[in-house]
Design a protein around this motif. Structure first.
Motif, PDB file in Angstrom:
ATOM      1  N   GLY A 123      -6.238  -9.494 -25.778  1.00 37.09           N
ATOM      2  CA  GLY A 123      -6.553  -9.927 -24.424  1.00 37.09           C
ATOM      3  C   GLY A 123      -6.685  -8.800 -23.423  1.00 37.09           C
ATOM      4  O   GLY A 123      -7.326  -7.778 -23.687  1.00 37.09           O
ATOM      5  N   SER A 143     -15.411 -11.687 -28.716  1.00 38.69           N
ATOM      6  CA  SER A 143     -14.832 -13.032 -28.768  1.00 38.69           C
ATOM      7  C   SER A 143     -13.338 -12.933 -28.536  1.00 38.69           C
ATOM      8  O   SER A 143     -12.600 -12.380 -29.365  1.00 38.69           O
ATOM      9  CB  SER A 143     -15.109 -13.679 -30.130  1.00 38.69           C
ATOM     10  N   VAL A 144     -12.862 -13.434 -27.399  1.00 38.02           N
ATOM     11  CA  VAL A 144     -11.448 -13.400 -27.057  1.00 38.02           C
ATOM     12  C   VAL A 144     -10.818 -14.732 -27.459  1.00 38.02           C
ATOM     13  O   VAL A 144     -11.194 -15.788 -26.947  1.00 38.02           O
ATOM     14  CB  VAL A 144     -11.239 -13.151 -25.552  1.00 38.02           C
ATOM     15  N   THR A 155      -4.358 -14.161 -25.909  1.00 40.00           N
ATOM     16  CA  THR A 155      -3.889 -13.068 -25.062  1.00 40.00           C
ATOM     17  C   THR A 155      -2.391 -12.936 -25.257  1.00 40.00           C
ATOM     18  O   THR A 155      -1.635 -13.896 -25.086  1.00 40.00           O
ATOM     19  CB  THR A 155      -4.231 -13.297 -23.584  1.00 40.00           C
ATOM     20  N   LYS A 182     -17.252 -13.977 -24.926  1.00 44.12           N
ATOM     21  CA  LYS A 182     -16.969 -15.396 -25.093  1.00 44.12           C
ATOM     22  C   LYS A 182     -15.483 -15.567 -25.344  1.00 44.12           C
ATOM     23  O   LYS A 182     -14.851 -14.739 -25.995  1.00 44.12           O
ATOM     24  CB  LYS A 182     -17.763 -15.985 -26.264  1.00 44.12           C
ATOM     25  N   ALA A 183     -14.928 -16.663 -24.829  1.00 46.18           N
ATOM     26  CA  ALA A 183     -13.513 -16.949 -25.032  1.00 46.18           C
ATOM     27  C   ALA A 183     -13.362 -18.421 -25.378  1.00 46.18           C
ATOM     28  O   ALA A 183     -14.082 -19.267 -24.844  1.00 46.18           O
ATOM     29  CB  ALA A 183     -12.711 -16.614 -23.776  1.00 46.18           C
ATOM     30  N   THR A 215     -10.441 -21.565 -27.222  1.00 47.45           N
ATOM     31  CA  THR A 215      -9.319 -22.051 -28.007  1.00 47.45           C
ATOM     32  C   THR A 215      -9.729 -23.389 -28.619  1.00 47.45           C
ATOM     33  O   THR A 215     -10.692 -24.024 -28.164  1.00 47.45           O
ATOM     34  CB  THR A 215      -8.057 -22.253 -27.154  1.00 47.45           C
TER      35      THR A 215
END
Length: 337
Positions: free
Chosen positions: A224, A242-243, A246, A268-269, A271
């Motif tokens: 992160g 691509s995150v 964190t 891009k992030a 979950t």
């Protein structure tokens, strides 16, 4: 049709936020499936980073979801809800879910996968959450190609271990970061071409040298904010970041827009936990088509660090938060029963 079921089950909850000891065993009624759902008798589940964050009171379950921890499981179908097709009582399955740290769990049928041939329940329980996350990031959203280079941060983690193997199976060249020599050796065993001990070496310098100065095409980041600037500098022209998590307390990261503009970079992030069943089901279908054959061929394998009985779930959380693990931490719900 249903088999004889108990009326009560064990499950892991965290009613009072805190450290690993806040993950405790409760006893609750066995849930029943509704239309489109199945009840799974859970044999194995896992502990993931989102579980530890929820235990700390920082990541509540989505509205309407159970407060039981656990994002994946493996077991046998114990009961079918109405309108469920393609599955039978007794089928061995693994699944992406919410509430998997329990003796029984209701799962939408669309989120079920068969246990891959030759794998144990413990191995199967280590797969769905990390593989769904890795496949969604690398294949569905990242469009990684065989001729590209990929950097995986946290390569020895449960998610990192799957990301390394998946990118390698796609034909990409893979670099990984980890925090010890044992962990970098583990990453190389999984297929990483370059493994960097970030405690001793600046990953940016190592990646630049590895790519002859051009940078990598795609980065899977589990760290992160602390890595944001160096990640951008480590990307090649048209690179993608691509995150997926964190780890730092501060989630605010400044972004150098000039670097992004010059190199045409994309961030891009994402979950999985809060997505709708329909969105998760799309990922599950991709896994069954693209990834499950890789286990049959031997191109991918489970990566398990350690196994704990359900009653020792607090120790499992402590093991995960120690960052000493390599691979997935799994809960055996048959141990001591």
């Amino acid at each position: 049709m249903t088999t004889s079921l108990p009326t009560e089950m064990r499950c892991v909850v965290a009613p009072d936020p805190g450290g690993p000891e806040a993950a405790v065993i409760a006893h609750r009624p066995v849930p029943r499936p509704r239309a489109g759902e199945v009840l799974v008798r859970v044999r194995a589940s896992s502990v993931s980073r989102p579980d530890t964050i929820q235990r700390q009171g920082l990541y509540p379950p989505p509205p309407g979801a159970p407060d039981v921890l656990g994002l994946e499981l493996a077991g046998e179908i114990a009961e079918l809800g109405a309108d469920v097709e393609g599955w039978q009582i007794g089928d061995q399955v693994c699944a992406l879910t919410i509430g998997g740290n329990a003796d029984f769990c209701v799962v939408p049928a669309a989120l079920l996968l068969p246990v891959p041939d030759g794998l144990t329940m413990l191995e199967a329980a280590s797969l769905p959450e990390n593989l769904c996350t890795a496949w969604d990031a690398i294949v569905r959203r990242g469009h990684v190609r065989a001729d590209e280079t990929v950097l995986v941060h946290g390569g020895s983690s449960g998610l990192g271990s799957m990301a390394i193997q998946l990118a390698t199976a796609l034909g990409a060249s893979v670099a990984a970061t980890a925090g010890s020599e044992a962990k970098t050796a583990f990453c190389r065993e999984l297929g990483a071409d370059l493994a960097v001990n970030y405690r001793d070496v600046d990953f940016l310098e190592a990646v630049k040298e590895w790519t002859s100065g051009s940078g990598v095409d795609f980065i899977v980041d589990l760290v992160g904010a602390d890595y944001m600037q160096r990640n951008l500098q480590a990307l090649a022209l048209d690179g993608r970041l691509s995150v997926l998590a964190t780890l730092a307390e501060d989630s605010i990261a400044p972004v150098d827009l000039r670097v992004m503009l010059r190199r045409r970079l994309t961030i891009k992030a994402a979950t999985l936990k809060a997505r709708s069943v329909e969105q998760k089901a799309e990922v599950i279908r991709g896994l069954r088509t693209d990834v499950w054959p890789l286990f049959a061929s031997g191109a991918m394998k489970p990566a398990i660090d350690s196994v704990f009985p359900l009653g020792e779930v607090a120790a499992a959380h402590a093991r995960l938060e120690s960052s000493q693990h390599m691979g997935k931490i799994v809960l055996d719900l048959t141990a001591g029963v």
